[in-house]
Design a protein around this motif. Structure first.
Motif, PDB file in Angstrom:
ATOM      1  N   ASN A 180      71.941  38.954  20.665  1.00 15.60           N
ATOM      2  CA  ASN A 180      72.618  38.765  21.749  1.00 15.60           C
ATOM      3  C   ASN A 180      72.039  40.400  22.438  1.00 15.60           C
ATOM      4  O   ASN A 180      71.842  41.213  21.818  1.00 15.60           O
ATOM      5  CB  ASN A 180      74.024  38.978  21.549  1.00 15.60           C
ATOM      6  CG  ASN A 180      74.726  37.634  21.025  1.00 15.60           C
ATOM      7  OD1 ASN A 180      75.130  36.730  21.852  1.00 15.60           O
ATOM      8  ND2 ASN A 180      74.507  37.425  19.695  1.00 15.60           N
ATOM      9  N   TYR A 181      71.999  40.471  23.805  1.00  5.91           N
ATOM     10  CA  TYR A 181      71.444  41.638  24.320  1.00  5.91           C
ATOM     11  C   TYR A 181      72.239  41.923  25.633  1.00  5.91           C
ATOM     12  O   TYR A 181      72.602  40.936  26.365  1.00  5.91           O
ATOM     13  CB  TYR A 181      69.967  41.270  24.771  1.00  5.91           C
ATOM     14  CG  TYR A 181      69.613  40.613  25.683  1.00  5.91           C
ATOM     15  CD1 TYR A 181      69.613  40.758  27.160  1.00  5.91           C
ATOM     16  CD2 TYR A 181      69.285  39.138  25.289  1.00  5.91           C
ATOM     17  CE1 TYR A 181      69.180  39.871  27.981  1.00  5.91           C
ATOM     18  CE2 TYR A 181      68.701  38.241  26.276  1.00  5.91           C
ATOM     19  CZ  TYR A 181      68.696  38.572  27.556  1.00  5.91           C
ATOM     20  OH  TYR A 181      68.388  37.516  28.505  1.00  5.91           O
ATOM     21  N   PHE A 182      72.267  43.237  25.812  1.00  3.24           N
ATOM     22  CA  PHE A 182      72.947  44.074  27.176  1.00  3.24           C
ATOM     23  C   PHE A 182      72.074  44.705  27.834  1.00  3.24           C
ATOM     24  O   PHE A 182      71.692  45.882  26.694  1.00  3.24           O
ATOM     25  CB  PHE A 182      74.266  44.262  26.750  1.00  3.24           C
ATOM     26  CG  PHE A 182      75.031  44.706  27.881  1.00  3.24           C
ATOM     27  CD1 PHE A 182      76.387  43.847  28.409  1.00  3.24           C
ATOM     28  CD2 PHE A 182      74.886  45.822  28.596  1.00  3.24           C
ATOM     29  CE1 PHE A 182      76.981  44.161  29.265  1.00  3.24           C
ATOM     30  CE2 PHE A 182      75.620  46.058  29.993  1.00  3.24           C
ATOM     31  CZ  PHE A 182      76.726  45.303  30.221  1.00  3.24           C
ATOM     32  N   ILE A 183      71.532  44.496  28.734  1.00  6.93           N
ATOM     33  CA  ILE A 183      70.446  45.453  29.290  1.00  6.93           C
ATOM     34  C   ILE A 183      71.024  46.060  30.569  1.00  6.93           C
ATOM     35  O   ILE A 183      71.215  45.376  31.333  1.00  6.93           O
ATOM     36  CB  ILE A 183      69.018  44.886  29.353  1.00  6.93           C
ATOM     37  CG1 ILE A 183      68.537  44.234  27.947  1.00  6.93           C
ATOM     38  CG2 ILE A 183      67.967  45.593  29.942  1.00  6.93           C
ATOM     39  CD1 ILE A 183      67.224  43.677  28.215  1.00  6.93           C
ATOM     40  N   GLY A 184      70.712  47.492  30.702  1.00  7.36           N
ATOM     41  CA  GLY A 184      71.039  48.211  32.069  1.00  7.36           C
ATOM     42  C   GLY A 184      69.692  48.729  32.694  1.00  7.36           C
ATOM     43  O   GLY A 184      69.126  49.562  31.869  1.00  7.36           O
ATOM     44  N   ILE A 185      69.441  48.604  33.954  1.00 10.68           N
ATOM     45  CA  ILE A 185      68.286  48.926  34.480  1.00 10.68           C
ATOM     46  C   ILE A 185      68.859  49.945  35.848  1.00 10.68           C
ATOM     47  O   ILE A 185      69.358  49.229  36.515  1.00 10.68           O
ATOM     48  CB  ILE A 185      67.418  48.024  34.932  1.00 10.68           C
ATOM     49  CG1 ILE A 185      66.926  47.318  33.344  1.00 10.68           C
ATOM     50  CG2 ILE A 185      66.257  48.742  35.542  1.00 10.68           C
ATOM     51  CD1 ILE A 185      66.339  45.988  34.071  1.00 10.68           C
ATOM     52  N   LYS A 186      68.582  50.992  36.071  1.00 14.35           N
ATOM     53  CA  LYS A 186      68.832  51.747  37.063  1.00 14.35           C
ATOM     54  C   LYS A 186      67.832  51.687  38.146  1.00 14.35           C
ATOM     55  O   LYS A 186      66.644  51.854  37.946  1.00 14.35           O
ATOM     56  CB  LYS A 186      69.079  53.423  36.894  1.00 14.35           C
ATOM     57  CG  LYS A 186      69.644  54.068  38.102  1.00 14.35           C
ATOM     58  CD  LYS A 186      70.176  55.305  37.567  1.00 14.35           C
ATOM     59  CE  LYS A 186      70.865  56.263  38.671  1.00 14.35           C
ATOM     60  NZ  LYS A 186      71.523  57.605  38.359  1.00 14.35           N
ATOM     61  N   GLU A 187      68.187  51.129  39.453  1.00 10.89           N
ATOM     62  CA  GLU A 187      67.142  50.882  40.384  1.00 10.89           C
ATOM     63  C   GLU A 187      67.604  51.657  41.778  1.00 10.89           C
ATOM     64  O   GLU A 187      68.869  51.846  42.135  1.00 10.89           O
ATOM     65  CB  GLU A 187      67.294  49.583  40.790  1.00 10.89           C
ATOM     66  CG  GLU A 187      66.817  48.527  39.616  1.00 10.89           C
ATOM     67  CD  GLU A 187      66.790  47.059  39.901  1.00 10.89           C
ATOM     68  OE1 GLU A 187      67.917  46.695  40.806  1.00 10.89           O
ATOM     69  OE2 GLU A 187      66.101  46.542  39.175  1.00 10.89           O
ATOM     70  N   ALA A 188      66.716  52.487  42.267  1.00 11.33           N
ATOM     71  CA  ALA A 188      67.184  53.349  43.401  1.00 11.33           C
ATOM     72  C   ALA A 188      67.213  52.188  44.628  1.00 11.33           C
ATOM     73  O   ALA A 188      66.816  51.375  45.091  1.00 11.33           O
ATOM     74  CB  ALA A 188      65.882  54.090  43.864  1.00 11.33           C
ATOM     75  N   GLY A 189      68.474  52.897  45.322  1.00 11.26           N
ATOM     76  CA  GLY A 189      68.698  52.092  46.710  1.00 11.26           C
ATOM     77  C   GLY A 189      69.879  50.753  46.371  1.00 11.26           C
ATOM     78  O   GLY A 189      70.032  50.260  47.354  1.00 11.26           O
TER      79      GLY A 189
END
Length: 322
Positions: A308-317
């Protein structure tokens, strides 16, 4: 089939976490855990769990995977990080050579290919860093000596209060590299107050994170973990031949298989589901501007074991998540 258990995550204790558990036994148990990250059981496992983690990172991040330096915040005695680094950089080399990278098409489990077109001047691979609040320097030095892309921070690192110059401390500070945090088979260990502080620090001071658990709060995971006992009993003499201490505490007095299975079942009962992690994220008080989250599960063992995975990615805008 997963067959979720209709219970909340239980804050039970794992033997390997306890201060009274003898250090030699802990080393044997961690050796077993590390082995299972790399091992691929014939017929039962399509790929090793470490390969599955690497493949998931490649799929979710795509070409931007080379923009990041990956920092494992609970490396223990090394854990899966060296194996994940190997798999990611194998794919990177194929890409930089103009070859094809094997990836998954969404959640279908079907293999596909992405054509490589060179590394675009991104450097010599993807860097990974091992850290822990209790550093295991002998094991980390040995592992890092085998790869120029594997590093470590020699001083203790608290995931809830990580230093701002973490990458430079590991000697991996490169221009335009983003910090991506990994929690591999670790996040279920944190009680809610600590998990909330870790998430706040992560969302405030990194550009991405991934929580990987090799188990869920379901019967399939528990059934798979129970199967580890006979597997260890049958295979340890071959896998760990020459490690007489581990073999003694496997066959003569079966401490190692008992602790691995007991702690594995407890881990399943402690593991949070996607909505429960998201709730902690909302409660932690950090800004969610620019963040997007992806969750999912992948089969690692046909007996019912799922990653099981939970991934967060910060993207500009990107707009704030409501």
């Amino acid at each position: 089939m997963a067959l979720p258990l209709p219970i909340p995550p239980l804050r039970l204790f794992e033997i390997d976490d306890q201060s009274w558990f003898p250090a030699p036994f802990r080393a044997f148990v961690q050796a077993g855990l590390t082995f299972f990250w790399e091992y691929k059981a014939p017929i039962l496992q399509p790929v090793s769990p470490a390969s599955l983690v690497a493949r998931t990172l490649q799929t979710v991040l795509g070409p931007s995977i080379t923009d990041h330096t990956f920092v494992d915040f609970c490396s223990g005695a090394g854990g899966p990080t060296p194996f994940i680094e190997q798999e990611v950089n194998k794919a990177f080399k194929k890409l930089s050579d103009g070859g094809n990278i094997l990836v998954r098409n969404g959640d279908t489990g079907v293999n596909g290919h992405v054509n490589g077109s060179g590394d675009g001047g991104r450097g010599g691979g993807v860097d990974f860093v091992m850290t822990d609040i209790h550093p295991h320097l002998p094991e980390w030095v040995k592992a890092s000596n085998k790869s120029k892309n594997l590093h470590y921070v020699p001083s203790p690192v608290d995931a809830a209060n990580a230093p701002h110059d973490l990458l430079s401390m590991a000697g991996t500070q490169e221009k335009n590299k983003k910090l991506f945090r990994l929690f591999s088979l670790a996040f279920h260990h944190f009680p809610d107050p600590l998990a909330t502080r870790i998430l706040h620090n992560t969302l405030t001071h990194s550009s991405g994170f991934a929580i990987f658990e090799l188990q869920g709060r379901d019967l399939g995971s528990i059934f798979t973990i129970l199967g580890m006992f006979p597997l260890l009993w049958v295979g340890s003499w071959y896998w760990f031949w020459g490690d007489w201490g581990l073999l003694f505490w496997t066959y003569v007095v079966p401490v190692v298989p008992f602790v691995l299975v007991f702690d594995g079942v407890i881990s399943s009962l402690r593991t949070r589901r996607e909505g429960e992690v998201l709730e902690l994220i909302r409660e932690c008080g950090a800004s969610l501007d620019g963040w997007r989250f992806e969750t999912g599960r992948e089969v690692h063992t046909w007996t019912g074991g799922t990653m099981n995975y939970f991934i967060g990615i910060k993207e500009a805008g990107r707009k704030k998540i409501q």
